[in-house]
Design an enzyme around this catalytic site. Structure first.
Site, mmCIF file in Angstrom:
data_model
loop_
_atom_site.group_PDB
_atom_site.id
_atom_site.type_symbol
_atom_site.label_atom_id
_atom_site.label_comp_id
_atom_site.label_asym_id
_atom_site.label_seq_id
_atom_site.Cartn_x
_atom_site.Cartn_y
_atom_site.Cartn_z
ATOM 1 C CG ASN A 345 -0.695 11.699 -11.071
ATOM 2 O OD1 ASN A 345 -0.099 10.655 -11.251
ATOM 3 N ND2 ASN A 345 -0.697 12.329 -9.904
ATOM 4 C CD1 TRP A 363 2.194 -4.713 -5.195
ATOM 5 C CD2 TRP A 363 3.313 -3.834 -6.923
ATOM 6 N NE1 TRP A 363 3.527 -5.033 -5.038
ATOM 7 C CE2 TRP A 363 4.234 -4.508 -6.075
ATOM 8 C CE3 TRP A 363 3.787 -3.213 -8.075
ATOM 9 C CZ2 TRP A 363 5.608 -4.551 -6.364
ATOM 10 C CZ3 TRP A 363 5.148 -3.262 -8.357
ATOM 11 C CH2 TRP A 363 6.043 -3.931 -7.501
ATOM 12 C CD1 TRP A 386 1.652 0.875 -11.414
ATOM 13 C CD2 TRP A 386 -0.040 0.006 -10.241
ATOM 14 N NE1 TRP A 386 0.536 0.903 -12.213
ATOM 15 C CE2 TRP A 386 -0.516 0.367 -11.524
ATOM 16 C CE3 TRP A 386 -0.928 -0.559 -9.332
ATOM 17 C CZ2 TRP A 386 -1.850 0.183 -11.905
ATOM 18 C CZ3 TRP A 386 -2.247 -0.753 -9.707
ATOM 19 C CH2 TRP A 386 -2.696 -0.385 -10.986
#
Length: 483
Positions: A345, A363, A386
Site C-alpha cells: 500500500n 488518474w 486514485w
C-alpha cells in the site's frame, strides 16, 4: 418433494459467514449453488486479467468445498437473469438467494433481477455480506453521507460490534438430480499465454488460503502493525485484500479475528489491532462513497478537477506501466504489481502520486491499469485510492503534497531490500545510493555493473521540475483558468 433454493454466488466465495447460504440451509430445503460468469454485465468494470486468474482458482476451491459438503457448484455463463430463469425451470426451485454487491452497474442489475424474479412468483432475497455497514446504515447528523474518513470511522466505532460470524454449514442437501454445469475451463478465465507464475507462487486463492493468511497475520504480524505496515521490505501487512474482495473471508470474520488476537494483550498490541481495523475501515469508507457518489469511478468528486490540465503522454504512461521510469522505488512497485498482481500500500501511494503529479497523467489511466493488473481490483477501493492520490476525491491528500520518491524510498526501504528484489539490475548498489543511481559517479556505477540509459533508464522527469509543474497546474484550476 420440497422445492430447492438457488444460492447465487458472486464475490462471496466461501461457506463460512455466508448469509445467503446460511439462510438457505436454515430452511431445511435442498440447495443449488450456482456461479454465473457474466462479466460483460459489469461493464465498464468487468474483471481484468489478474482478477480473472484469481477467480478461476477461487472457483476451483469453492467447488471442492461445496462438493465435500454435499451440493456441487453449478457453473454457467451468460446473462445472469436468463441463466437463473433457466435454472429455475431445470430444478423446480422457487427461491433465489444471494449476497449484495455495491458497484453501480451491479446495483442496477440486482434491482432488475429481483423485480423480474418476484414478478414470476419467485422468492428473491438478498443479504449483506461484503461490508460491515451498507450506505443507508450510517450518515452524518444532517442525514448526509460522510466525505471525511475520521468522523466516519468514529461513528462506526461508536456503533455496536459486528454480529458474530456465521459458521460454515456442516452439510448441504442437494436436489435429487443435479443440473447441468459447465467445466470450469469453459468459462475462459485463464489467460491464453500463461503469465501467472508469480501469482501462483505468491497466492493461495480460496477460503482455506484466506483463513490461513488471516491467522498468520493476527498471530505474527499484527502486534507490530503500527511500525511495520509502511515497510514494503517486511511482511508487515495482512495481504488480505484479494481474499476480502472475492469474499473468501468476510470483513466480519476479519474484525473478530483481530479482536480475539488482541484480547488480553498489552496496550501496544491492542493499539496495533485498532490501527489495523482502522485500515479495514478505509475499505468500508470506500464502499460508502461509491454507493453515494456512483459517478466517481470515472469523474472527480471535486468538480473543479474536471478542468485539470492533464498532459496525456503515451510514452510516459508506458514507462510507468513497465517499471522503467528511472526512479527505483516506483519501478520496483510497478514490477511487483506485474509479477504478483499486488503492490504494497505505501508503494501504491508512491507510484500513484508519481503518475498524476510528476507525470501529469490522468488518474483514470492509473485506475484502469490497476484494475487490469491487481488481483484485489475492487472498484470502491481503487476509486478512493486514485482520487485520494490525485487530490480530487473525498478526504483526499492536498494536491500540493507531492511525494518525493527518493525520500520515500530512503524512509520506507532504508536498506534497499525491496528495491533490490524487484529492480535486480541495481542489486549491487548499496543503500541509500540504490534509490538515486543518476546521482552516482560513472566509476561507482561501473563497479556495480550499472549502465544508465542502457540496462536501467535515466529518470523520465526531474523531481524538482515536475513538482513545480504540478503546482502550477493546480494553481491554474484554483484560479478557474486551466487551459
Amino acid at each position: 418433494m420440497t422445492p430447492p433454493i438457488i444460492v447465487w454466488f458472486r464475490r462471496d466465495l466461501r461457506l463460512a459467514d455466508n448469509p445467503a447460504l446460511h439462510a438457505a440451509v436454515e430452511t431445511g430445503r435442498p440447495v443449488v449453488p450456482v456461479f454465473i460468469e457474466s462479466g460483460s454485465e459489469e461493464a465498464p468494470w468487468q474483471p481484468g486479467g489478474a482478477a480473472r486468474w484469481w477467480l478461476h482458482q477461487s472457483l476451483a476451491a469453492l467447488g471442492k468445498s461445496l462438493a465435500q459438503a454435499g451440493a456441487p457448484l453449478v457453473l454457467r455463463q451468460g446473462a445472469a437473469l436468463a441463466q437463473l430463469e433457466r435454472l429455475l425451470g431445470e430444478t423446480g426451485a422457487t427461491a433465489v438467494y444471494w449476497n449484495r454487491l455495491y458497484e453501480p452497474a451491479l446495483i442496477e442489475r440486482e434491482t432488475r433481477i429481483k423485480a423480474a424474479l418476484k414478478a414470476r412468483g419467485v422468492e428473491a432475497r438478498s443479504f449483506k455480506s461484503a461490508v460491515l455497514l451498507e450506505g443507508h446504515e450510517i450518515a452524518t447528523k444532517q442525514g448526509k453521507p460522510y466525505t471525511v474518513f475520521s468522523p466516519f470511522w468514529r461513528a462506526v466505532v461508536a456503533m455496536e460490534e459486528p454480529a458474530p460470524a456465521l459458521p460454515a454449514p456442516e452439510r448441504l442437501h442437494a436436489p435429487g438430480a443435479a443440473p447441468e454445469s459447465l467445466p470450469l475451463e469453459a468459462l475462459g478465465l485463464l489467460p491464453r499465454i500463461d503469465w501467472a507464475a508469480g501469482m501462483r507462487e505468491e497466492w493461495s486463492p480460496g477460503e482455506a488460503g484466506a483463513l490461513r493468511r488471516l491467522a498468520r497475520f493476527t498471530d505474527r504480524a499484527m502486534p507490530d502493525y503500527d511500525e511495520e505496515r509502511n515497510r514494503p521490505d517486511h511482511y508487515g501487512t495482512s495481504r488480505l485484500s484479494p481474499h476480502l474482495h472475492w469474499g473468501e473471508v468476510s470483513p466480519r470474520q476479519v474484525w473478530h479475528a483481530a479482536r480475539r488476537a488482541s484480547r488480553g494483550a498489552d496496550a501496544a498490541a491492542r493499539g496495533a489491532a485498532d490501527h489495523f481495523l482502522r485500515e479495514v475501515g478505509w475499505r468500508e469508507f470506500a464502499h460508502h462513497l461509491l454507493t453515494h457518489f456512483p459517478r466517481t469511478d470515472r469523474e472527480p468528486l471535486r468538480a473543479d478537477f474536471a478542468a485539470f490540465p492533464w498532459r496525456e503522454d503515451a510514452a510516459l504512461l508506458r514507462a510507468w506501466r513497465r517499471g522503467r521510469t528511472g526512479y527505483p522505488i516506483v519501478d520496483a512497485g510497478m514490477r511487483e504489481l506485474w509479477a504478483t498482481g499486488w503492490m504494497h500500500n505505501r508503494v501504491r501511494m508512491i507510484v500513484a502520486s508519481f503518475l498524476v503529479k510528476h507525470l501529469l497523467q490522468p488518474w483514470q489511466r492509473g485506475a484502469e491499469w490497476f484494475w487490469d493488473t491487481l488481483v484485489d481490483a475492487n472498484l470502491a477501493n481503487n476509486t478512493l485510492g486514485w482520487q485520494w492520490s490525485a487530490g480530487c476525491g473525498a478526504d483526499a491528500a492536498p494536491y500540493f503534497r507531492i511525494f518525493n520518491p527518493v525520500l520515500q524510498a530512503e524512509k520506507f526501504d532504508p536498506d534497499g531490500a525491496y528495491t533490490r528484489r524487484w529492480v535486480p539490475e541495481l542489486a549491487k548498489l548499496a543503500a541509500p545510493h540504490i534509490h538515486k543511481p543518476w546521482m552516482l559517479s560513472p566509476a561507482v556505477l561501473r563497479a556495480a555493473g550499472v549502465s544508465l540509459g542502457a540496462d536501467y533508464p535515466r529518470p523520465v522527469v526531474d523531481h524538482a521540475q515536475a513538482r513545480e509543474r504540478a503546482l502550477a497546474a493546480f494553481a491554474a484550476i484554483r484560479k478557474g483558468g486551466a487551459g
